[in-house]
Design a protein around this motif. Structure first.
Motif, short mmCIF file in Angstrom:
data_model
loop_
_atom_site.label_atom_id
_atom_site.label_comp_id
_atom_site.label_asym_id
_atom_site.label_seq_id
_atom_site.Cartn_x
_atom_site.Cartn_y
_atom_site.Cartn_z
N GLY A 94 0.70 -1.24 -0.02
CA GLY A 94 0.02 0.09 0.00
C GLY A 94 1.07 1.53 -0.04
N GLU A 95 1.90 1.08 -0.83
CA GLU A 95 2.78 2.56 -0.73
C GLU A 95 2.85 2.67 -1.71
N PRO A 96 1.53 4.31 -2.38
CA PRO A 96 1.77 4.16 -4.13
C PRO A 96 2.11 5.50 -4.42
N ALA A 97 2.99 6.07 -3.76
CA ALA A 97 4.30 7.34 -4.12
C ALA A 97 5.58 6.68 -4.11
N ALA A 98 6.07 5.02 -3.31
CA ALA A 98 7.30 4.42 -3.74
C ALA A 98 7.33 3.93 -5.77
N VAL A 99 6.18 3.47 -5.63
CA VAL A 99 5.66 2.88 -6.73
C VAL A 99 5.70 3.81 -7.98
N ARG A 100 4.51 5.25 -7.44
CA ARG A 100 4.90 6.13 -9.37
C ARG A 100 6.43 6.56 -9.12
N ASP A 101 7.60 7.11 -8.11
CA ASP A 101 9.00 7.08 -8.09
C ASP A 101 9.54 6.11 -9.38
N LEU A 102 9.66 5.06 -8.83
CA LEU A 102 11.03 3.91 -9.31
C LEU A 102 9.74 4.38 -10.97
N MET A 103 8.62 4.41 -11.50
CA MET A 103 8.12 4.77 -12.40
C MET A 103 8.73 5.61 -13.20
N SER A 104 8.57 6.85 -12.83
CA SER A 104 8.78 7.33 -12.95
C SER A 104 10.51 7.40 -13.56
N LYS A 105 11.06 7.28 -12.49
CA LYS A 105 12.73 7.15 -13.20
C LYS A 105 13.33 5.93 -14.01
N GLY A 149 5.93 1.98 -19.18
CA GLY A 149 5.45 1.76 -17.78
C GLY A 149 4.34 1.83 -18.05
N ALA A 150 3.25 2.08 -18.73
CA ALA A 150 1.97 1.72 -18.55
C ALA A 150 1.76 0.03 -18.42
N LEU A 151 2.81 -0.80 -19.07
CA LEU A 151 2.52 -2.40 -19.17
C LEU A 151 2.87 -2.65 -18.04
N ASP A 152 3.98 -2.42 -17.15
CA ASP A 152 5.04 -2.45 -16.47
C ASP A 152 3.77 -2.66 -14.60
N ALA A 153 3.31 -1.02 -15.09
CA ALA A 153 1.88 -0.38 -14.49
C ALA A 153 1.19 -1.82 -13.90
N LEU A 154 0.71 -2.02 -14.89
CA LEU A 154 -0.55 -3.23 -15.67
C LEU A 154 -0.41 -4.48 -14.64
N PRO A 208 -5.67 3.42 -20.94
CA PRO A 208 -6.77 3.60 -20.54
C PRO A 208 -6.93 2.09 -18.68
N PHE A 209 -5.75 1.51 -18.85
CA PHE A 209 -6.09 0.83 -17.77
C PHE A 209 -5.64 0.14 -16.06
N ILE A 210 -4.60 1.50 -15.79
CA ILE A 210 -4.05 1.65 -15.32
C ILE A 210 -4.29 3.49 -14.17
N SER A 211 -3.96 2.68 -12.84
CA SER A 211 -5.26 3.66 -11.36
C SER A 211 -4.78 4.94 -12.34
N ARG A 212 -5.46 5.40 -11.58
CA ARG A 212 -5.08 7.26 -12.20
C ARG A 212 -3.65 7.43 -11.35
N VAL A 213 -3.78 6.88 -10.32
CA VAL A 213 -2.57 7.54 -8.98
C VAL A 213 -0.99 7.15 -10.16
N TYR A 214 -0.88 5.97 -10.61
CA TYR A 214 0.09 5.50 -10.94
C TYR A 214 -0.16 6.44 -12.79
N ARG A 215 -0.43 6.65 -13.67
CA ARG A 215 -0.66 6.88 -15.09
C ARG A 215 0.13 8.25 -15.38
N GLY A 216 -0.16 9.34 -14.21
CA GLY A 216 1.05 10.18 -14.31
C GLY A 216 2.30 10.10 -14.68
N ALA A 217 2.73 8.91 -13.64
CA ALA A 217 4.39 8.90 -13.89
C ALA A 217 4.50 8.34 -15.19
N VAL A 218 4.01 7.56 -16.34
CA VAL A 218 4.20 7.91 -17.00
C VAL A 218 4.30 8.80 -18.76
#
Length: 528
Positions: A94-105, A149-154, A208-218
């Motif tokens: 339950g740590e979405p901020a850590a996931v977003r940071d990792l995806m952006s990098k 990053g979209a495929l990784d997020a799914l 379109p299928f990934i959560s909004r909280v992660y979409r911006g990281a892409v």
């Protein structure tokens, strides 16, 4: 809001063991639906390609696909594997901020490192018309790099069901493009270019299928600095292991045969290998969603990992055994009628590579458990040993045995890799080796039965270019299925009743009642 009150779709909530199992099974089922429909369509398209391109050009298509696939894995440096492993664990906690940071990098890495290196590789390795080359670089390299990053997020979100639904549409578009290229231009290069271009669509359509909280990281790439502790220590050896593993499990022998100027043998090997992949796709689909699920399971209930390993190995071996015994001899007998007389020698090659393909399917779930423990260095050395055996056997034996030398190299590498990976997991999880051996007995039964069902037809001298081949294939398939089920019943091996019940609970009620008789047939093993 406390975690217990958060919606189940909120990444802040995390996932428990039940949700991980449910998502893994739902993802496996949708992946299976996608695979079955995709296999049917791909099977028909491959018939067109084999007949339209001929043996030599069919081998060239496999050569282009394999070489670029290997180079893709090389320059990715294991980043996708690392993102999925570390991201899935953070998402499960339950740590979405850590996931977003990792995806952006990771996005920054793709654009700054991966895409430029892939561009150089395509220009250096591929010899095609310049228009096709430009299209391949734009749509096959830069677009996937920008949106990868979209495929990784799914996968991180365990949305493998959504991923499969999206892939069904993309597969339809891909096959339509391949048919158009084969009929309009009719060259291996044009077919390869079309596949490369459509791959970009599959990446974009996942957004379109990934959560909004992660979409911006892409869309917000950052410099790949200050990644989680241990990321590169896992990703680099895991990436190297994937490179070497692809040399073991992919059509590397096609590349070696091509380099040794055995173009016709390369085409035969490519057809048999590809058909083996098609036939085992349903079994592979069932274990495909395990990687993120097992990674999350280790975070929330490590005590359940050993039981999960046994269940996945039993289910994989049972599915593979049934396919080996029933489907392999039937399709081997139909090869000349379907693909043409030029491919008649592919029959025994298909049976042999079928055993290798079955072992590869069994390796997939074991690999998921190894990756979940972030054992990148272990993956590396295991794959080094496997590739030395695989390539070494092929290089030494192809000049002596021809295509059978390539077959020996393929099987040898897969066997060594599976033994080393499974042996390590058994020791780590204190899982008895004797029980593991019993778990894989259905696969061994299927391999033996596939040859037993095929050989008599050759002795009878059936004309395999006539309609009698269909009758022979039906008889061989039915005989093989009967023998596999019978031997599983006699040896009391295969899935246990508890395995069947666990799968049934995750199925829709109507589907569960429909597959009940099938489970009663294959779930004959009694737990000790």
């Amino acid at each position: 809001m406390p975690d217990a009150q958060l919606p189940t779709s909120d990444p802040r909530r995390g996932l428990d063991r039940g949700e991980l199992q449910e998502r893994a099974i739902r993802g496996a089922l949708w992946t299976l639906v996608h695979t079955v429909t995709g296999v049917g369509l791909g099977f028909l398209v491959n018939i067109l390609l084999a007949r339209r391109l001929g043996v030599v050009d069919f081998g060239r298509l496999a050569y282009l696909t394999t070489v670029m696939g290997i180079f893709n894995v090389i320059v990715s440096l294991g980043v996708d594997t690392g993102v999925i492993q570390f991201g899935a664990k953070a998402h499960a906690r339950g740590e979405p901020a850590a996931v977003r940071d990792l995806m952006s990098k990771a996005q920054g890495f793709r654009l700054l490192v991966f895409a430029p290196l892939m561009t150089v590789g395509v220009i250096a390795i591929v010899r095609v018309d310049w228009v096709m080359l430009v299209l391949a670089i734009i749509f096959g390299v830069w677009v996937p790099a920008a949106l990868g990053g979209a495929l990784d997020a799914l996968v991180i979100e365990n949305k493998t069901a959504r991923e499969a639904q999206n892939a069904m549409l993309i597969n339809l578009l891909t096959q339509a493009g391949v048919v158009a290229a084969a009929l309009w231009i009719g060259t291996a290069d044009s077919v390869w270019a079309v596949r490369t271009v459509v791959a970009a669509v599959s990446v974009a359509s996942a957004i379109p299928f990934i959560s909004r909280v992660y979409r911006g990281a892409v869309f917000r790439p950052r410099l790949p600095r200050h990644l989680p502790p241990g990321f590169w220590r896992f990703a680099l050896p895991a990436g190297a292991a994937e490179v070497i593993g692809s040399l073991v499990q992919d059509r590397t022998q096609v590349v070696i045969l091509t380099w040794m100027h055995q173009a016709s043998a390369a085409g035969i090997f490519a057809l048999a290998f590809g058909l083996s992949i098609h036939l085992f796709s349903p079994a592979q689909a069932l274990v495909g969603p395990l990687t993120p699920a097992v990674s999350g399971l280790r975070e929330v209930d490590e005590s359940a990992v050993g039981r999960a390993l046994g269940r996945t190995v039993r289910a994989s071996a049972t599915a593979v055994g049934l396919l080996l015994g029933a489907a392999m001899p039937a399709f081997a007998l139909l090869v000349p009628l379907i693909y043409g007389a030029d491919y008649v020698t592919a029959q025994p090659i298909l049976l042999a590579l079928g055993i290798s393909g079955g072992l590869t399917v069994l390796t997939a779930p074991v690999l998921a458990f190894v990756k979940a423990r972030l054992q990148g260095q272990r993956l590396l050395w295991v794959n080094v040993v496997a590739v030395v055996v695989s390539v070494g056997l092929a290089v030494v034996l192809i000049p002596i045995l021809g295509i059978w030398g390539a077959v020996a190299g393929n099987i040898g590498g897969v066997v060594i890799g599976l033994v080393l990976l499974l042996g390590g997991e058994l020791r780590t999880l204190s899982y008895p080796a004797s029980q593991a051996l019993r778990d894989i007995v259905p696969l061994l039964i299927g391999g033996l039965v596939s040859w037993t069902a095929w050989v008599p037809v050759g002795l009878l001298g059936v004309d395999l270019m006539s309609p009698y081949a269909v009758v022979a294939a039906v008889v061989a398939g039915a005989t093989g299925l009967f023998l596999v089920l019978g031997l599983m019943w006699v040896t009391r091996t295969g899935m246990t009743r508890a395995d069947g019940e666990a799968i049934s609970r995750a199925l829709p009620t109507r589907l569960a009642s429909g597959v009940g008789p099938l489970f009663r047939l294959v779930c004959r093993r009694i737990e000790a």
